[in-house]
Design a protein around this motif. Structure first.
Motif, mmCIF file in Angstrom:
data_model
loop_
_atom_site.group_PDB
_atom_site.id
_atom_site.type_symbol
_atom_site.label_atom_id
_atom_site.label_comp_id
_atom_site.label_asym_id
_atom_site.label_seq_id
_atom_site.Cartn_x
_atom_site.Cartn_y
_atom_site.Cartn_z
ATOM 1 N N ASP A 23 0.822 -1.210 0.000
ATOM 2 C CA ASP A 23 0.000 0.000 0.000
ATOM 3 C C ASP A 23 0.855 1.259 0.000
ATOM 4 O O ASP A 23 0.488 2.271 -0.619
ATOM 5 N N ILE A 24 1.982 1.205 0.700
ATOM 6 C CA ILE A 24 2.895 2.347 0.733
ATOM 7 C C ILE A 24 3.423 2.639 -0.664
ATOM 8 O O ILE A 24 3.402 3.784 -1.128
ATOM 9 N N LEU A 25 3.895 1.610 -1.343
ATOM 10 C CA LEU A 25 4.454 1.799 -2.679
ATOM 11 C C LEU A 25 3.393 2.276 -3.660
ATOM 12 O O LEU A 25 3.661 3.129 -4.511
ATOM 13 N N LYS A 26 2.189 1.749 -3.530
ATOM 14 C CA LYS A 26 1.104 2.170 -4.418
ATOM 15 C C LYS A 26 0.821 3.658 -4.253
ATOM 16 O O LYS A 26 0.696 4.395 -5.247
ATOM 17 N N SER A 27 0.745 4.139 -3.026
ATOM 18 C CA SER A 27 0.512 5.562 -2.773
ATOM 19 C C SER A 27 1.683 6.405 -3.274
ATOM 20 O O SER A 27 1.496 7.461 -3.894
ATOM 21 N N PHE A 28 2.897 5.939 -3.030
ATOM 22 C CA PHE A 28 4.112 6.643 -3.443
ATOM 23 C C PHE A 28 4.161 6.809 -4.955
ATOM 24 O O PHE A 28 4.440 7.901 -5.476
ATOM 25 N N LEU A 29 3.882 5.730 -5.676
ATOM 26 C CA LEU A 29 3.927 5.787 -7.141
ATOM 27 C C LEU A 29 2.795 6.621 -7.718
ATOM 28 O O LEU A 29 2.989 7.363 -8.683
ATOM 29 N N ASN A 30 1.615 6.513 -7.148
ATOM 30 C CA ASN A 30 0.507 7.371 -7.599
ATOM 31 C C ASN A 30 0.866 8.842 -7.427
ATOM 32 O O ASN A 30 0.539 9.685 -8.271
ATOM 33 N N ALA A 31 1.561 9.155 -6.331
ATOM 34 C CA ALA A 31 1.929 10.545 -6.054
ATOM 35 C C ALA A 31 2.969 11.060 -7.031
ATOM 36 O O ALA A 31 2.840 12.173 -7.563
ATOM 37 N N LEU A 32 4.012 10.277 -7.297
ATOM 38 C CA LEU A 32 5.135 10.774 -8.085
ATOM 39 C C LEU A 32 5.001 10.532 -9.583
ATOM 40 O O LEU A 32 5.544 11.289 -10.388
ATOM 41 N N ILE A 33 4.282 9.488 -9.957
ATOM 42 C CA ILE A 33 4.108 9.203 -11.384
ATOM 43 C C ILE A 33 2.835 9.836 -11.926
ATOM 44 O O ILE A 33 2.810 10.393 -13.019
ATOM 45 N N TYR A 34 1.756 9.763 -11.145
ATOM 46 C CA TYR A 34 0.433 10.178 -11.639
ATOM 47 C C TYR A 34 -0.136 11.384 -10.886
ATOM 48 O O TYR A 34 -1.338 11.568 -10.832
ATOM 49 N N GLU A 35 0.747 12.192 -10.286
ATOM 50 C CA GLU A 35 0.380 13.467 -9.659
ATOM 51 C C GLU A 35 -0.724 13.301 -8.612
ATOM 52 O O GLU A 35 -1.593 14.155 -8.463
ATOM 53 N N GLY A 36 -0.692 12.198 -7.883
ATOM 54 C CA GLY A 36 -1.639 12.003 -6.793
ATOM 55 C C GLY A 36 -2.940 11.338 -7.178
ATOM 56 O O GLY A 36 -3.767 11.037 -6.307
ATOM 57 N N LYS A 37 -3.143 11.090 -8.460
ATOM 58 C CA LYS A 37 -4.376 10.414 -8.899
ATOM 59 C C LYS A 37 -4.277 8.920 -8.594
ATOM 60 O O LYS A 37 -3.209 8.325 -8.668
ATOM 61 N N SER A 38 -5.385 8.298 -8.272
ATOM 62 C CA SER A 38 -5.408 6.880 -7.907
ATOM 63 C C SER A 38 -5.449 6.004 -9.160
ATOM 64 O O SER A 38 -6.404 5.250 -9.393
ATOM 65 N N ILE A 39 -4.411 6.104 -9.963
ATOM 66 C CA ILE A 39 -4.333 5.333 -11.203
ATOM 67 C C ILE A 39 -3.953 3.878 -10.915
ATOM 68 O O ILE A 39 -4.523 2.948 -11.469
ATOM 69 N N ILE A 40 -2.983 3.695 -10.030
ATOM 70 C CA ILE A 40 -2.530 2.348 -9.679
ATOM 71 C C ILE A 40 -3.459 1.795 -8.593
ATOM 72 O O ILE A 40 -3.468 2.272 -7.462
ATOM 73 N N GLU A 41 -4.229 0.794 -8.944
ATOM 74 C CA GLU A 41 -5.145 0.186 -7.987
ATOM 75 C C GLU A 41 -4.527 -1.016 -7.288
ATOM 76 O O GLU A 41 -4.933 -1.390 -6.193
ATOM 77 N N ASN A 42 -3.562 -1.610 -7.945
ATOM 78 C CA ASN A 42 -2.916 -2.790 -7.378
ATOM 79 C C ASN A 42 -1.524 -2.928 -7.985
ATOM 80 O O ASN A 42 -1.243 -2.396 -9.057
#
Length: 290
Positions: A23-42
């Motif tokens: 969950d940490i990595l998912k939030s981290f990547l959504n923040a830095l790759i997708y500008e905070g959007k919840s693109i990565i669901e899993n």
């Protein structure tokens, strides 16, 4: 509270690449790759094991690798030392990850996109003020995006991020602040603690939760990084004092060779080459005569 430094290999992988970090990595990547959007669901973290506790420390590159839910492969790297040809290495690793997906006999249609996310503790692009830079293939004149744009390079330059706690607005801001300042904090800022994944990251980073062996390993790795940063900086400064470009290069080279000799008992040839800029062949030659 005292937090381990997420810029070191042990801490970075413990926080973002261990079995409890999904969950940490998912939030981290959504923040830095997708500008905070919840693109990565899993996602699936590949090889969720911590670096082995070995005598020779390899702090020249720090990687976490994951498959995202859309089959994109993400490579995450935290780079603390500004070594020679680092930009080429980033591109090489991304291209290698892309090409090595295929097994013998598989068609190109099987290739999945690769995102190389690199966080640096130094400035990569001094002519740009952007904290985050994103690179893709585009046509030079018209800026037309290449049809099969399957490799994306994203860089986060920590020295360019200067926001204070009160100025943190987005999830992206908060994760970058965590990366840059976690080591210097004595408590979790309330504005960040309300985000479950960042709260969990701070919990993992809390030294209280480490075993004595883990803490000793972390401290040795952090000290190694500081030593090499200081040595490389000193070498460059001594080179500059020569006053002319020829003198600069020679002074830097002499210091790089001196650093290489110091590192020979502790690191392998590739790691030494990446730190000092000395070629692998010359490192091997120095090792044989040392």
């Amino acid at each position: 509270m005292i937090f381990i430094n997420p810029k070191t290999d042990y801490a970075f992988k413990k926080i973002f690449g261990s079995s409890e970090s999904k969950d940490i990595l998912k939030s981290f990547l959504n923040a830095l790759i997708y500008e905070g959007k919840s693109i990565i669901e899993n996602l699936e973290i590949i090889d969720p094991n911590l670096p082995p506790r070995v005598q020779g420390l390899k702090d020249t590159y720090l990687d976490v690798k994951a498959f995202l839910n859309d089959n994109t492969i993400a490579i995450i790297e935290m780079q603390v030392l500004n070594v020679q040809s680092f930009g080429k290495r980033v591109l090489f690793n991304a291209a290698k990850t892309y090409a090595f997906q295929l097994q013998k006999g598989e068609g190109y249609r099987m290739l999945k996109p690769v995102i190389a996310l690199t966080i640096t503790d130094f400035e990569m692009f001094p002519n740009s003020d952007s904290v985050i830079s994103r690179f893709v293939y585009k046509e030079e004149t018209t800026n037309l995006t290449y049809t099969e744009n399957d490799i994306k390079l994203i860089f986060v330059e920590l020295p360019k991020f200067n926001r204070e706690i009160a100025q943190l607005e987005t999830l992206t801001d908060k994760w970058i602040y965590f990366m840059k300042y976690a080591r210097s904090l004595s408590e979790v800022p309330e504005i960040m603690d309300v985000i479950p994944e960042i709260h969990q990251a701070f919990t993992i980073a809390n030294q209280v939760n480490l075993t004595p062996e883990e803490l000793d390993d972390f401290e040795r790795r952090e000290m190694f990084i500081y030593d090499q940063q200081g040595a490389i900086s000193l070498g460059r400064e001594e080179g500059r004092e020569e006053g002319r470009e020829e003198g600069i290069q020679e002074g830097m080279r002499e210091k790089a060779i001196a650093i290489t000799r110091q590192l020979l008992p502790r690191l392998d040839d590739e790691a030494i080459s990446q730190i000092t800029g000395i070629s692998i062949e010359e490192v091997r030659s120095l090792r044989s005569t040392n």
